[in-house]
Design an enzyme around this catalytic site. Structure first.
Site, short mmCIF file in Angstrom:
data_model
loop_
_atom_site.label_atom_id
_atom_site.label_comp_id
_atom_site.label_asym_id
_atom_site.label_seq_id
_atom_site.Cartn_x
_atom_site.Cartn_y
_atom_site.Cartn_z
N THR A 88 -20.53 -39.82 -14.82
CA THR A 88 -21.01 -40.17 -13.49
C THR A 88 -22.53 -40.09 -13.47
OG1 THR A 88 -20.83 -37.90 -12.65
CG2 THR A 88 -18.89 -39.32 -12.42
N GLY A 108 -24.58 -42.54 -14.42
CA GLY A 108 -24.89 -42.99 -15.78
C GLY A 108 -25.91 -44.09 -15.88
N SER A 164 -29.36 -43.79 -15.46
CA SER A 164 -30.71 -43.40 -15.91
C SER A 164 -30.67 -41.97 -16.43
CB SER A 164 -31.73 -43.50 -14.76
OG SER A 164 -31.46 -42.55 -13.76
N GLY A 165 -31.76 -41.55 -17.04
CA GLY A 165 -31.95 -40.17 -17.43
C GLY A 165 -30.86 -39.61 -18.33
N ILE A 166 -30.42 -38.40 -18.03
CA ILE A 166 -29.42 -37.72 -18.85
C ILE A 166 -28.12 -38.49 -18.89
CG2 ILE A 166 -27.95 -35.67 -18.93
CD1 ILE A 166 -30.39 -34.07 -17.90
N GLY A 167 -27.69 -39.03 -17.76
CA GLY A 167 -26.43 -39.75 -17.72
C GLY A 167 -26.43 -40.97 -18.61
N SER A 169 -27.53 -26.07 -14.02
CA SER A 169 -28.99 -26.09 -13.97
C SER A 169 -29.51 -24.68 -14.17
CB SER A 169 -29.46 -26.60 -12.60
OG SER A 169 -30.86 -26.46 -12.46
N TYR A 228 -30.38 -26.22 -3.71
CA TYR A 228 -30.02 -26.84 -4.99
C TYR A 228 -29.52 -25.78 -5.96
CZ TYR A 228 -30.48 -29.23 -9.46
OH TYR A 228 -30.24 -29.75 -10.71
#
Length: 246
Positions: A12, A14, A16-19, A135, A148
């Protein structure tokens, strides 16, 4: 032979970035990969770039998760890997928190994760691997990041519970804990002219003196998704440059 030949995965968030980096790595290792994103144009571009199956979906909307589950079910192979990566947050001190800010953080990070896993649960093959996105904020007291951090602390707790609940199906549940990673989600916390300053400031406080790359998290997710981590469940894996370790 890839490590994930014949496997089906869901990532999920997916686009940009880590995804995106993780979806690419899983696909490179042989998995058939579903990715989600809220923006159709970005989703289509990301899916085309890695050969994934894109499904437009907002994880904070249960009805869209129903559509996602139906598309995965139609593929007919079940699911072997779920990386519940989508989420996010922004800054607000206790004095500035609003009900909308609360809902945004907890709907995306907690409810989105809960219902992503719940809706895909009937599709999970025995022996599947679920990876939750934690995190380092959950282990720190960073000013103005309280909601967060609290939402990510909830993810850590859910990972433990689900590992116990799903053990009879040999489904493993682990939580990956990235440190500062150079992604649009991180740099977007600062105005454009302050983004490098933000990254440099974070790097200065890490034992390794640099921020991480999305591909480094992708490699760790692959480890948790594959048989290389077959004796791990209910665990946290910190990939944080030593941020909460040293």
């Amino acid at each position: 032979m890839g490590q994930l030949d014949g496997k089906t995965a869901l990532v999920t968030g997916g686009t940009s970035g880590i995804g995106l980096a993780t979806a690419k790595r899983l696909a490179d290792e042989g998995a058939y990969v579903f990715i989600t994103g809220r923006d159709r144009a970005r989703l289509d571009a990301a899916a085309a770039s890695i050969g994934a199956h894109g499904v437009q979906s907002d994880i904070s909307k249960p009805e869209e998760l129903d559509t996602l589950a139906a598309e995965i079910a139609a593929h007919g192979a079940g699911l072997d890997i779920v990386f519940a990566n989508a989420g996010g947050g922004d800054f607000a001190t206790l004095a500035d928190v609003t009900p909308q800010h609360y809902r945004d953080n907890f709907d995306r990070n907690v409810a989105g994760t809960v219902f992503t896993v719940q809706k895909t649960l009937p599709l999970l093959n025995d022996g599947a691997s679920i990876i939750l996105a934690g995190s380092t904020a959950a282990s720190e007291g960073m000013p103005a990041f309280g909601l967060y951090a609290a939402s990510k602390a909830a993810i850590r707790s859910l990972g433990r519970t689900w590992a116990a609940e799903l053990a009879d199906r040999k489904i493993r549940v682990n939580t990956i804990v990235p440190g500062p990673i150079e992604t649009p989600g991180l740099t977007g916390l600062a105005p454009a002219d302050q983004q490098q300053e933000l990254l440099d400031g974070m790097a200065a406080n890490l034992p390794l003196k640099r921020v991480g790359k999305p591909e480094e998290i992708a490699a760790a997710v692959l480890f948790l998704a594959s048989d290389q981590s077959s004796f791990m469940t209910g665990a946290e894996l910190a990939v944080d440059g030593g941020q909460i370790q040293v």
